[in-house]
Design a protein around this motif. Structure first.
Motif, PDB file in Angstrom:
ATOM      1  N   THR A 180       0.807  -1.219   0.000  1.00 61.65           N
ATOM      2  CA  THR A 180       0.000   0.000   0.000  1.00 61.65           C
ATOM      3  C   THR A 180       0.843   1.273   0.000  1.00 61.65           C
ATOM      4  O   THR A 180       0.309   2.358   0.225  1.00 61.65           O
ATOM      5  CB  THR A 180      -0.934   0.006   1.222  1.00 61.65           C
ATOM      6  OG1 THR A 180      -0.146  -0.121   2.411  1.00 61.65           O
ATOM      7  CG2 THR A 180      -1.927  -1.144   1.154  1.00 61.65           C
ATOM      8  N   CYS A 181       2.138   1.160  -0.244  1.00 67.18           N
ATOM      9  CA  CYS A 181       2.970   2.359  -0.379  1.00 67.18           C
ATOM     10  C   CYS A 181       2.798   2.896  -1.789  1.00 67.18           C
ATOM     11  O   CYS A 181       3.699   2.842  -2.634  1.00 67.18           O
ATOM     12  CB  CYS A 181       4.430   2.038  -0.088  1.00 67.18           C
ATOM     13  SG  CYS A 181       4.742   1.597   1.622  1.00 67.18           S
ATOM     14  N   ALA A 182       1.608   3.395  -2.048  1.00 67.06           N
ATOM     15  CA  ALA A 182       1.231   3.835  -3.395  1.00 67.06           C
ATOM     16  C   ALA A 182       0.058   4.787  -3.296  1.00 67.06           C
ATOM     17  O   ALA A 182      -0.596   4.890  -2.247  1.00 67.06           O
ATOM     18  CB  ALA A 182       0.851   2.624  -4.248  1.00 67.06           C
ATOM     19  N   GLY A 217       7.344   8.982  13.161  1.00 65.19           N
ATOM     20  CA  GLY A 217       7.614   9.995  12.151  1.00 65.19           C
ATOM     21  C   GLY A 217       6.692   9.857  10.959  1.00 65.19           C
ATOM     22  O   GLY A 217       6.159   8.782  10.689  1.00 65.19           O
ATOM     23  N   VAL A 218       6.496  10.958  10.260  1.00 63.63           N
ATOM     24  CA  VAL A 218       5.635  10.995   9.063  1.00 63.63           C
ATOM     25  C   VAL A 218       6.466  11.533   7.907  1.00 63.63           C
ATOM     26  O   VAL A 218       7.101  12.592   8.026  1.00 63.63           O
ATOM     27  CB  VAL A 218       4.395  11.881   9.294  1.00 63.63           C
ATOM     28  CG1 VAL A 218       3.514  11.899   8.046  1.00 63.63           C
ATOM     29  CG2 VAL A 218       3.601  11.397  10.510  1.00 63.63           C
ATOM     30  N   PHE A 219       6.478  10.805   6.795  1.00 66.23           N
ATOM     31  CA  PHE A 219       7.291  11.156   5.638  1.00 66.23           C
ATOM     32  C   PHE A 219       6.423  11.185   4.379  1.00 66.23           C
ATOM     33  O   PHE A 219       5.510  10.366   4.235  1.00 66.23           O
ATOM     34  CB  PHE A 219       8.402  10.115   5.428  1.00 66.23           C
ATOM     35  CG  PHE A 219       9.334   9.951   6.587  1.00 66.23           C
ATOM     36  CD1 PHE A 219      10.570  10.581   6.597  1.00 66.23           C
ATOM     37  CD2 PHE A 219       8.992   9.152   7.674  1.00 66.23           C
ATOM     38  CE1 PHE A 219      11.437  10.419   7.665  1.00 66.23           C
ATOM     39  CE2 PHE A 219       9.851   8.985   8.747  1.00 66.23           C
ATOM     40  CZ  PHE A 219      11.079   9.630   8.746  1.00 66.23           C
ATOM     41  N   PRO A 220       6.707  12.096   3.451  1.00 69.70           N
ATOM     42  CA  PRO A 220       6.042  12.025   2.144  1.00 69.70           C
ATOM     43  C   PRO A 220       6.412  10.719   1.449  1.00 69.70           C
ATOM     44  O   PRO A 220       7.501  10.163   1.671  1.00 69.70           O
ATOM     45  CB  PRO A 220       6.603  13.232   1.392  1.00 69.70           C
ATOM     46  CG  PRO A 220       7.192  14.114   2.430  1.00 69.70           C
ATOM     47  CD  PRO A 220       7.649  13.225   3.538  1.00 69.70           C
ATOM     48  N   LEU A 221       5.527  10.223   0.601  1.00 67.30           N
ATOM     49  CA  LEU A 221       5.777   8.968  -0.103  1.00 67.30           C
ATOM     50  C   LEU A 221       7.101   9.010  -0.863  1.00 67.30           C
ATOM     51  O   LEU A 221       7.824   8.014  -0.923  1.00 67.30           O
ATOM     52  CB  LEU A 221       4.623   8.670  -1.064  1.00 67.30           C
ATOM     53  CG  LEU A 221       4.705   7.364  -1.849  1.00 67.30           C
ATOM     54  CD1 LEU A 221       4.733   6.168  -0.915  1.00 67.30           C
ATOM     55  CD2 LEU A 221       3.513   7.255  -2.820  1.00 67.30           C
ATOM     56  N   GLY A 222       7.439  10.159  -1.400  1.00 64.63           N
ATOM     57  CA  GLY A 222       8.681  10.294  -2.156  1.00 64.63           C
ATOM     58  C   GLY A 222       9.934  10.169  -1.306  1.00 64.63           C
ATOM     59  O   GLY A 222      11.041  10.020  -1.842  1.00 64.63           O
ATOM     60  N   TYR A 282      10.420   7.735   0.882  1.00 63.95           N
ATOM     61  CA  TYR A 282      10.348   6.369   1.407  1.00 63.95           C
ATOM     62  C   TYR A 282      11.713   5.884   1.894  1.00 63.95           C
ATOM     63  O   TYR A 282      11.808   5.249   2.944  1.00 63.95           O
ATOM     64  CB  TYR A 282       9.809   5.432   0.326  1.00 63.95           C
ATOM     65  CG  TYR A 282       9.798   3.979   0.716  1.00 63.95           C
ATOM     66  CD1 TYR A 282       8.698   3.429   1.343  1.00 63.95           C
ATOM     67  CD2 TYR A 282      10.900   3.150   0.474  1.00 63.95           C
ATOM     68  CE1 TYR A 282       8.670   2.094   1.721  1.00 63.95           C
ATOM     69  CE2 TYR A 282      10.893   1.822   0.850  1.00 63.95           C
ATOM     70  CZ  TYR A 282       9.782   1.297   1.469  1.00 63.95           C
ATOM     71  OH  TYR A 282       9.773  -0.013   1.848  1.00 63.95           O
ATOM     72  N   ARG A 283      12.764   6.188   1.139  1.00 63.95           N
ATOM     73  CA  ARG A 283      14.105   5.717   1.519  1.00 63.95           C
ATOM     74  C   ARG A 283      14.491   6.241   2.904  1.00 63.95           C
ATOM     75  O   ARG A 283      15.064   5.504   3.727  1.00 63.95           O
ATOM     76  CB  ARG A 283      15.130   6.144   0.474  1.00 63.95           C
ATOM     77  CG  ARG A 283      16.561   5.700   0.818  1.00 63.95           C
ATOM     78  CD  ARG A 283      17.561   6.220  -0.200  1.00 63.95           C
ATOM     79  NE  ARG A 283      17.351   5.607  -1.498  1.00 63.95           N
ATOM     80  CZ  ARG A 283      17.894   4.440  -1.850  1.00 63.95           C
ATOM     81  NH1 ARG A 283      18.670   3.785  -1.003  1.00 63.95           N
ATOM     82  NH2 ARG A 283      17.674   3.952  -3.050  1.00 63.95           N
ATOM     83  N   ARG A 284      14.193   7.505   3.169  1.00 63.37           N
ATOM     84  CA  ARG A 284      14.558   8.084   4.465  1.00 63.37           C
ATOM     85  C   ARG A 284      13.788   7.400   5.598  1.00 63.37           C
ATOM     86  O   ARG A 284      14.345   7.140   6.672  1.00 63.37           O
ATOM     87  CB  ARG A 284      14.271   9.595   4.461  1.00 63.37           C
ATOM     88  CG  ARG A 284      14.870  10.333   5.642  1.00 63.37           C
ATOM     89  CD  ARG A 284      15.046  11.804   5.335  1.00 63.37           C
ATOM     90  NE  ARG A 284      13.777  12.492   5.144  1.00 63.37           N
ATOM     91  CZ  ARG A 284      13.114  13.096   6.145  1.00 63.37           C
ATOM     92  NH1 ARG A 284      13.621  13.091   7.372  1.00 63.37           N
ATOM     93  NH2 ARG A 284      11.988  13.723   5.914  1.00 63.37           N
ATOM     94  N   ALA A 285      12.535   7.079   5.345  1.00 65.02           N
ATOM     95  CA  ALA A 285      11.740   6.361   6.348  1.00 65.02           C
ATOM     96  C   ALA A 285      12.306   4.965   6.590  1.00 65.02           C
ATOM     97  O   ALA A 285      12.402   4.507   7.737  1.00 65.02           O
ATOM     98  CB  ALA A 285      10.285   6.275   5.902  1.00 65.02           C
TER      99      ALA A 285
END
Length: 282
Positions: free
Chosen positions: A57-59, A252-257, A259-262
């Motif tokens: 669901t990472c989309a 933490g909350v990250f923008p989908l873009g 993802y790598r940082r998350a």
């Protein structure tokens, strides 16, 4: 895990509508087999997880069975709602459906900071059980105390089983909730009371362990496995979450873009709670 807004529904779907705010149960079963027909969907031989055996669901859009969708608890924002399903359902089934936890009992939770461990702590607090938690991080133990943990044990400097027994007057804990596996099984066996229950759902600390069977049977210890939960577990979990106004811990909350940082945050082991990805509303 996921939360979002229904875009479209398939033919024959009832109880859902476009525009509805929902959360997603990521455990998908066949709905035809003996176990599914008994209402024990997570025991289905074809059981799969979104994001593991199935597309995740990472989309911006995801297609899921209607049976796996439920109304979003209104007191949660989107990151909190997205963080609810997998960890809190897993912990719910471990504590209540498998271990039969009762108010007033004591639970030892290994490795506080992970999603399932934190969810278990929250369920203990919500239902009147006493939680003892372990970690190698003083900061995580302090955060757990603020969430309601009765005692924190630093497993680097203390004997976990001895400390758990000391905190229970020598009796031992009623339930041990374990997501680590082999690394903590010995401590769990030593910490649990006679007739107590150990329930496990993970093997981050190893999948193979030796066990003293005499200790197991002589002390009437229940050693239980658990994976996710049934649809009824999910309904009950959501109902109590809403009644108790439970809010998942989001690290933490990250923008989908990003993802790598998350993912890097997760791999570091420094997180306390879930990591959420947000998708543009457009």
């Amino acid at each position: 895990d996921a939360a979002g807004v229904v875009e479209r529904i398939g033919p024959g779907v009832v109880g859902l509508a476009a525009g509805q705010e929902v959360v997603v149960n990521p455990g998908v079963s066949c709905m035809r087999c003996e176990w599914c027909l008994r209402g024990r969907q997570s025991e289905c031989p074809e059981f799969k997880l979104l994001g593991f055996q199935l597309e995740g669901t990472c989309a911006e859009y995801a297609v899921v069975p209607a049976a796996n969708v439920a109304s979003k608890p209104p007191h949660l924002d989107w990151p909190q709602a997205a963080a609810l399903s997998l960890a809190h359902l897993t912990a719910w089934r471990m504590l209540f459906s498998r271990a039969g936890l009762q108010a007033g009992e004591t639970v030892l939770i290994h490795g506080i900071g992970g999603g399932v461990a934190l969810a278990a702590l929250q369920w203990c607090v919500a239902t009147g059980a006493t939680a003892l938690v372990t970690s190698s991080s003083k900061e995580k133990l302090e955060k757990a105390a603020r969430l309601g943990a009765a005692h924190g044990i630093d497993y680097r400097t203390a004997d976990v089983a001895a400390e758990a027994r000391r905190r229970t007057g020598g009796r031992g804990v009623d339930v041990v909730l374990d997501t680590a596996g082999a690394a903590t099984l010995g401590a769990s066996m030593a910490a649990v009371r006679r007739g107590g229950r150990i329930v496990t759902c993970g093997v981050t600390g190893g999948a193979k362990a030796e066990i003293d069977l005499q200790q197991l049977y002589w002390n009437h210890i229940g050693l239980l496995g658990s994976t996710m939960g049934s649809q009824e577990d999910y309904r009950r979990m959501l109902r109590l979450a809403e009644q108790a106004r439970l809010v998942p811990v989001v690290d933490g909350v990250f923008p989908l873009g990003e993802y790598r940082r998350a993912a890097e945050r997760m791999e570091s082991g420094a997180q306390f709670g879930k990591l959420a990805l947000t998708v543009s509303a457009e």
